[in-house]
Design an enzyme around this catalytic site. Sequence first.
Site, PDB file in Angstrom:
ATOM      1  CD  GLU A   1      -2.822  -1.279   2.379  1.00 15.73           C
ATOM      2  OE1 GLU A   1      -3.917  -1.843   2.214  1.00 15.73           O
ATOM      3  OE2 GLU A   1      -2.454  -0.851   3.482  1.00 15.73           O
TER       4      GLU A   1
ATOM      5  CB  CYS B   1       3.164   7.683   2.914  1.00 10.82           C
ATOM      6  SG  CYS B   1       3.635   6.486   4.168  1.00 10.82           S
TER       7      CYS B   1
ATOM      8  CB  CYS C   1       7.258  -5.003   8.405  1.00  4.72           C
ATOM      9  SG  CYS C   1       8.560  -3.941   9.097  1.00  4.72           S
TER      10      CYS C   1
ATOM     11  CB  CYS D   1       6.577  -2.135  15.950  1.00  5.38           C
ATOM     12  SG  CYS D   1       8.191  -1.618  15.347  1.00  5.38           S
TER      13      CYS D   1
ATOM     14  CB  CYS E   1       3.253  -1.376  13.569  1.00  4.59           C
ATOM     15  SG  CYS E   1       3.222  -0.984  11.806  1.00  4.59           S
TER      16      CYS E   1
ATOM     17  CB  CYS F   1       1.324   6.330  11.259  1.00  6.46           C
ATOM     18  SG  CYS F   1       1.971   7.820  10.591  1.00  6.46           S
TER      19      CYS F   1
HETATM   20  N1  SAH Z   1       9.864   0.727   9.644  1.00  3.82           N
HETATM   21  C1  SAH Z   1      10.023   2.147   9.473  1.00  3.82           C
HETATM   22  C2  SAH Z   1       9.075   2.707   8.436  1.00  3.82           C
HETATM   23  C3  SAH Z   1       7.612   2.654   8.808  1.00  3.82           C
HETATM   24  S1  SAH Z   1       7.137   4.247   9.260  1.00  3.82           S
HETATM   25  C4  SAH Z   1       9.853   2.836  10.810  1.00  3.82           C
HETATM   26  O1  SAH Z   1       9.416   2.188  11.756  1.00  3.82           O
HETATM   27  O2  SAH Z   1      10.183   3.997  10.936  1.00  3.82           O
HETATM   28  C5  SAH Z   1       5.641   4.017  10.043  1.00  3.82           C
HETATM   29  C6  SAH Z   1       5.541   4.934  11.234  1.00  3.82           C
HETATM   30  O3  SAH Z   1       4.260   4.730  11.858  1.00  3.82           O
HETATM   31  C7  SAH Z   1       6.585   4.612  12.280  1.00  3.82           C
HETATM   32  O4  SAH Z   1       7.021   5.774  12.895  1.00  3.82           O
HETATM   33  C8  SAH Z   1       5.790   3.754  13.240  1.00  3.82           C
HETATM   34  O5  SAH Z   1       6.370   3.710  14.498  1.00  3.82           O
HETATM   35  C9  SAH Z   1       4.459   4.444  13.223  1.00  3.82           C
HETATM   36  N2  SAH Z   1       3.349   3.598  13.675  1.00  3.82           N
HETATM   37  C10 SAH Z   1       3.280   2.256  13.654  1.00  3.82           C
HETATM   38  N3  SAH Z   1       2.107   1.849  14.154  1.00  3.82           N
HETATM   39  C11 SAH Z   1       1.421   2.964  14.467  1.00  3.82           C
HETATM   40  C12 SAH Z   1       0.119   3.188  15.006  1.00  3.82           C
HETATM   41  N4  SAH Z   1      -0.688   2.175  15.293  1.00  3.82           N
HETATM   42  N5  SAH Z   1      -0.259   4.467  15.190  1.00  3.82           N
HETATM   43  C13 SAH Z   1       0.556   5.489  14.849  1.00  3.82           C
HETATM   44  N6  SAH Z   1       1.771   5.337  14.337  1.00  3.82           N
HETATM   45  C14 SAH Z   1       2.214   4.082  14.157  1.00  3.82           C
END
Ligand code: SAH
Length: 347
Positions: A94, A107, A114, A118, A121, A340
């Site tokens: 996506e 984006c 991935c 985390c 996420c 995000c």
């Molecule tokens: N793997 C890289 C690129 C992904 S960026 C990274 O982690 O930076 C995606 C962003 O969204 C990251 O900052 C991640 O921490 C954030 N994110 C993940 N899950 C989220 C959620 N449920 N709500 C808000 N932000 C989230």
Amino acid sequence: MSAAKIDIRALSKDELREFFTKSGDQAFRGNQVYEWLWHKGAHSFDVMTNLPLPTRELLQEHFAINHIAVDVMQKSNDGTIKNAVRLHDGLIVESVLIPTKTRTTACVSSQVGCSLDCSFCATAQLKRMRNLNPDEIVDQVRAIDQESKTYFSRPLSNIVFMGMGEPLMNYKNVLLAIDKITSADGLGMSPKRITVSTSGVPKMIKKLADDQVKFHLAVSLHSAIQETRASIMPFAKTFILEDLAEALIYWYEKTKRRVTYEYIVWKDINDGPQDIKALVDFCSHVPCKVNLIEYNPIDQGGRFNQADAAQIQYYIDALEHRRIPVTVRRSRGKDIDAACGQLANKH
Ligand code: SAH
């Protein structure tokens, strides 16, 4: 069968030139094809009208152009657009178009699924299937540029590698894609308008510095306390904060570019005074700014909840007191699962 053929976009300009000389043609044909592929975004050999027909047929015989296809486009009521993109092997990633009054940001995803884990996420719940090729990343950018022109009458202005995947775990292809996006014979965008976001892979951050990259770096920090961070981002047991800090110092020494920390404040996880103090201390390593991002709930059984506004304000006050720039980022595209952490191929 076209699927069995090599994707011509895996070849460098030199390799294309060599293909033509080996075929008894002239090397400059390689430059022409390169321009069609990377500057004009050709989807087929038929459109390469400055090549003689037999040359186009020769290419057709040897190569494929495995272009992505936007499978489903969803529009949010806040203007955000999410593309579900089908890759040549049927896998889906996506990407998201985020409009503001003056900008359009793309984006983009760097991996299918991935490699990291985390807990907060949605993408982490998909296992990593494969890395994206450089052309699959560039295609996402092109598709969003086109949508920006169609729906907002302006070209794309910024790119963030904040879609699915960990860009620094697909280092080579991400850098090759950025090269195509920024070079004059590609899309010609300024690297200053590109941000690569990483969960924090110290070795690769140092490599970025060594490779003298010109784009911006963001780090998803979420906690500056090792145990807390490791409890919500389990890979951080291996990639410890101390090494991350050291890598960021190295990055700053080499690039002189400040780092952005992305940070979500959750109730009872990182909303106490000790968490705030740890972040403020961590911010003293290198010049930086902090982006406090709104938590977008994903199905998590209630472990993660956005902290109260008052706690978030304490963070803002403490950072501002130390003159560390801080912004609060509102989520966009929540109604279509485009915000995000929500990218999970749900449709
Ligand atoms: N793997 C890289 C690129 C992904 S960026 C990274 O982690 O930076 C995606 C962003 O969204 C990251 O900052 C991640 O921490 C954030 N994110 C993940 N899950 C989220 C959620 N449920 N709500 C808000 N932000 C989230």
